[in-house]
Design a protein around this motif. Structure first.
Motif, mmCIF file in Angstrom:
data_model
loop_
_atom_site.group_PDB
_atom_site.id
_atom_site.type_symbol
_atom_site.label_atom_id
_atom_site.label_comp_id
_atom_site.label_asym_id
_atom_site.label_seq_id
_atom_site.Cartn_x
_atom_site.Cartn_y
_atom_site.Cartn_z
ATOM 1 N N GLY A 196 49.806 37.131 40.750
ATOM 2 C CA GLY A 196 48.432 36.799 40.386
ATOM 3 C C GLY A 196 48.271 35.345 39.984
ATOM 4 O O GLY A 196 47.273 34.707 40.317
ATOM 5 N N ASP A 197 49.262 34.815 39.292
ATOM 6 C CA ASP A 197 49.250 33.403 38.907
ATOM 7 C C ASP A 197 49.172 32.524 40.146
ATOM 8 O O ASP A 197 48.372 31.590 40.222
ATOM 9 C CB ASP A 197 50.501 33.089 38.082
ATOM 10 C CG ASP A 197 50.642 31.615 37.748
ATOM 11 O OD1 ASP A 197 49.728 31.057 37.128
ATOM 12 O OD2 ASP A 197 51.681 31.031 38.110
ATOM 13 N N SER A 198 49.974 32.833 41.126
ATOM 14 C CA SER A 198 50.009 32.059 42.359
ATOM 15 C C SER A 198 48.699 32.190 43.133
ATOM 16 O O SER A 198 48.146 31.192 43.615
ATOM 17 C CB SER A 198 51.183 32.531 43.225
ATOM 18 O OG SER A 198 51.157 31.917 44.476
ATOM 19 N N ASN B 95 46.104 29.097 43.690
ATOM 20 C CA ASN B 95 45.797 28.680 45.056
ATOM 21 C C ASN B 95 44.284 28.674 45.303
ATOM 22 O O ASN B 95 43.756 27.739 45.911
ATOM 23 C CB ASN B 95 46.509 29.584 46.065
ATOM 24 C CG ASN B 95 46.417 29.031 47.466
ATOM 25 O OD1 ASN B 95 46.820 27.911 47.727
ATOM 26 N ND2 ASN B 95 45.864 29.832 48.378
ATOM 27 N N HIS B 96 43.597 29.720 44.825
ATOM 28 C CA HIS B 96 42.136 29.754 44.974
ATOM 29 C C HIS B 96 41.494 28.579 44.237
ATOM 30 O O HIS B 96 40.562 27.959 44.757
ATOM 31 C CB HIS B 96 41.574 31.076 44.433
ATOM 32 C CG HIS B 96 41.577 32.178 45.425
ATOM 33 N ND1 HIS B 96 42.706 32.896 45.739
ATOM 34 C CD2 HIS B 96 40.590 32.694 46.183
ATOM 35 C CE1 HIS B 96 42.404 33.805 46.644
ATOM 36 N NE2 HIS B 96 41.129 33.702 46.933
ATOM 37 N N VAL B 97 41.976 28.294 43.042
ATOM 38 C CA VAL B 97 41.422 27.177 42.270
ATOM 39 C C VAL B 97 41.633 25.872 43.015
ATOM 40 O O VAL B 97 40.695 25.078 43.191
ATOM 41 C CB VAL B 97 42.047 27.121 40.858
ATOM 42 C CG1 VAL B 97 41.748 25.798 40.167
ATOM 43 C CG2 VAL B 97 41.559 28.295 40.010
ATOM 44 N N LEU C 44 45.769 41.438 36.727
ATOM 45 C CA LEU C 44 44.603 41.972 37.430
ATOM 46 C C LEU C 44 44.404 41.258 38.764
ATOM 47 O O LEU C 44 44.183 41.911 39.793
ATOM 48 C CB LEU C 44 43.350 41.826 36.558
ATOM 49 C CG LEU C 44 42.030 42.216 37.222
ATOM 50 C CD1 LEU C 44 42.049 43.677 37.656
ATOM 51 C CD2 LEU C 44 40.869 41.927 36.275
ATOM 52 N N ILE C 45 44.514 39.942 38.766
ATOM 53 C CA ILE C 45 44.366 39.173 40.008
ATOM 54 C C ILE C 45 45.442 39.608 41.010
ATOM 55 O O ILE C 45 45.155 39.845 42.190
ATOM 56 C CB ILE C 45 44.449 37.657 39.732
ATOM 57 C CG1 ILE C 45 43.280 37.184 38.870
ATOM 58 C CG2 ILE C 45 44.530 36.861 41.036
ATOM 59 C CD1 ILE C 45 41.908 37.312 39.488
ATOM 60 N N GLY C 46 46.684 39.723 40.543
ATOM 61 C CA GLY C 46 47.784 40.141 41.420
ATOM 62 C C GLY C 46 47.564 41.533 41.984
ATOM 63 O O GLY C 46 47.811 41.786 43.169
ATOM 64 N N TYR C 47 47.095 42.435 41.143
ATOM 65 C CA TYR C 47 46.827 43.812 41.558
ATOM 66 C C TYR C 47 45.754 43.844 42.655
ATOM 67 O O TYR C 47 45.945 44.465 43.711
ATOM 68 C CB TYR C 47 46.382 44.618 40.336
ATOM 69 C CG TYR C 47 45.928 46.017 40.624
ATOM 70 C CD1 TYR C 47 46.839 47.044 40.874
ATOM 71 C CD2 TYR C 47 44.572 46.338 40.623
ATOM 72 C CE1 TYR C 47 46.409 48.339 41.131
ATOM 73 C CE2 TYR C 47 44.132 47.623 40.870
ATOM 74 C CZ TYR C 47 45.061 48.615 41.127
ATOM 75 O OH TYR C 47 44.632 49.900 41.376
ATOM 76 N N LEU C 48 44.643 43.174 42.410
ATOM 77 C CA LEU C 48 43.559 43.169 43.400
ATOM 78 C C LEU C 48 44.018 42.545 44.715
ATOM 79 O O LEU C 48 43.663 43.025 45.798
ATOM 80 C CB LEU C 48 42.341 42.420 42.854
ATOM 81 C CG LEU C 48 41.639 43.092 41.671
ATOM 82 C CD1 LEU C 48 40.578 42.165 41.084
ATOM 83 C CD2 LEU C 48 41.032 44.427 42.073
ATOM 84 N N TYR C 49 44.812 41.500 44.619
ATOM 85 C CA TYR C 49 45.346 40.854 45.818
ATOM 86 C C TYR C 49 46.248 41.813 46.594
ATOM 87 O O TYR C 49 46.086 41.972 47.805
ATOM 88 C CB TYR C 49 46.111 39.593 45.412
ATOM 89 C CG TYR C 49 46.856 38.958 46.558
ATOM 90 C CD1 TYR C 49 46.182 38.208 47.518
ATOM 91 C CD2 TYR C 49 48.232 39.122 46.696
ATOM 92 C CE1 TYR C 49 46.859 37.631 48.575
ATOM 93 C CE2 TYR C 49 48.915 38.547 47.751
ATOM 94 C CZ TYR C 49 48.231 37.809 48.687
ATOM 95 O OH TYR C 49 48.905 37.252 49.743
ATOM 96 N N LEU C 50 47.169 42.450 45.896
ATOM 97 C CA LEU C 50 48.143 43.317 46.581
ATOM 98 C C LEU C 50 47.509 44.543 47.216
ATOM 99 O O LEU C 50 47.962 44.987 48.266
ATOM 100 C CB LEU C 50 49.249 43.748 45.614
ATOM 101 C CG LEU C 50 50.253 42.656 45.236
ATOM 102 C CD1 LEU C 50 51.211 43.170 44.166
ATOM 103 C CD2 LEU C 50 51.027 42.182 46.463
ATOM 104 N N ILE C 51 46.463 45.079 46.581
ATOM 105 C CA ILE C 51 45.837 46.275 47.170
ATOM 106 C C ILE C 51 44.771 45.912 48.202
ATOM 107 O O ILE C 51 44.142 46.796 48.782
ATOM 108 C CB ILE C 51 45.267 47.234 46.095
ATOM 109 C CG1 ILE C 51 44.113 46.608 45.323
ATOM 110 C CG2 ILE C 51 46.384 47.725 45.169
ATOM 111 C CD1 ILE C 51 43.384 47.575 44.395
ATOM 112 N N GLY C 52 44.566 44.617 48.415
ATOM 113 C CA GLY C 52 43.643 44.180 49.458
ATOM 114 C C GLY C 52 42.181 44.239 49.080
ATOM 115 O O GLY C 52 41.315 44.264 49.959
ATOM 116 N N ARG C 53 41.881 44.244 47.795
ATOM 117 C CA ARG C 53 40.481 44.246 47.347
ATOM 118 C C ARG C 53 39.980 42.806 47.284
ATOM 119 O O ARG C 53 39.654 42.274 46.229
ATOM 120 C CB ARG C 53 40.352 44.941 45.986
ATOM 121 C CG ARG C 53 40.756 46.387 45.983
ATOM 122 C CD ARG C 53 39.710 47.431 45.711
ATOM 123 N NE ARG C 53 38.419 47.032 45.272
ATOM 124 C CZ ARG C 53 37.947 47.227 44.038
ATOM 125 N NH1 ARG C 53 38.688 47.787 43.121
ATOM 126 N NH2 ARG C 53 36.722 46.862 43.738
#
Length: 144
Positions: free
Chosen positions: A24-26, A30-32, A109-118
């Motif tokens: 999620g940090d990464s 990257n988005h920022v 939370l960011i990592g979770y949303l990224y990994l599940i494709g949300r």
């Protein structure tokens, strides 16, 4: 190459929360960086870096999660709290411990949303994070 994501929500929920925060940090940084580069195409990299730090430092992420917590789903709150409450083996150098824990929850939370494709929800949260940080900057400028 094997597709890494999306993974199932149940698989993602079984990841160590600090591993979710790691990715999620990464993803968030990257988005920022991408948004800042697109918004300030002529800004020097050192100045982009300074501006990016304002979005990714623990105190900023803590402020972001405070601003969005009421809009999180039960599932998102569960992931955030797991990340926030997990004992870290590192001690923050330049951050308040509470901010650091809240930032870890935000990154999980960011990592979770990224990994599940949300991705749409991820973008929504990142949009909100930019608004929160920019409102804080504007508020700080008004007080000066």
């Amino acid at each position: 190459m094997e597709q890494v994501r999306p993974i199932s929500e149940s698989d993602a929920r079984n990841y160590n929360p600090l591993s979710l925060a790691f990715i999620g940090d990464s993803v968030y940084e990257n988005h920022v960086r991408e948004r800042l580069l697109l918004g300030y195409p002529n800004m020097l990299p050192k100045d982009l870096h300074v501006k990016a730090v304002g979005y990714v430092k623990a105190s900023s992420q803590s402020r972001i999660i405070s601003g969005i917590e009421d809009s999180l789903s039960e599932d998102e709150i569960y992931i955030y709290k797991r990340g926030r409450n997990t004992k870290s083996h590192t001690i923050p150098k330049n951050a308040d411990l509470l901010d650091y824990k809240r930032a870890s929850g935000f990154e999980a939370l960011i990592g979770y949303l990224y990994l599940i494709g949300r991705d749409a929800r991820l973008e929504e949260i990142i949009d909100l994070s930019f608004k929160i940080i920019e409102e804080g900057e504007n508020h700080d400028e008004e007080r000066q």
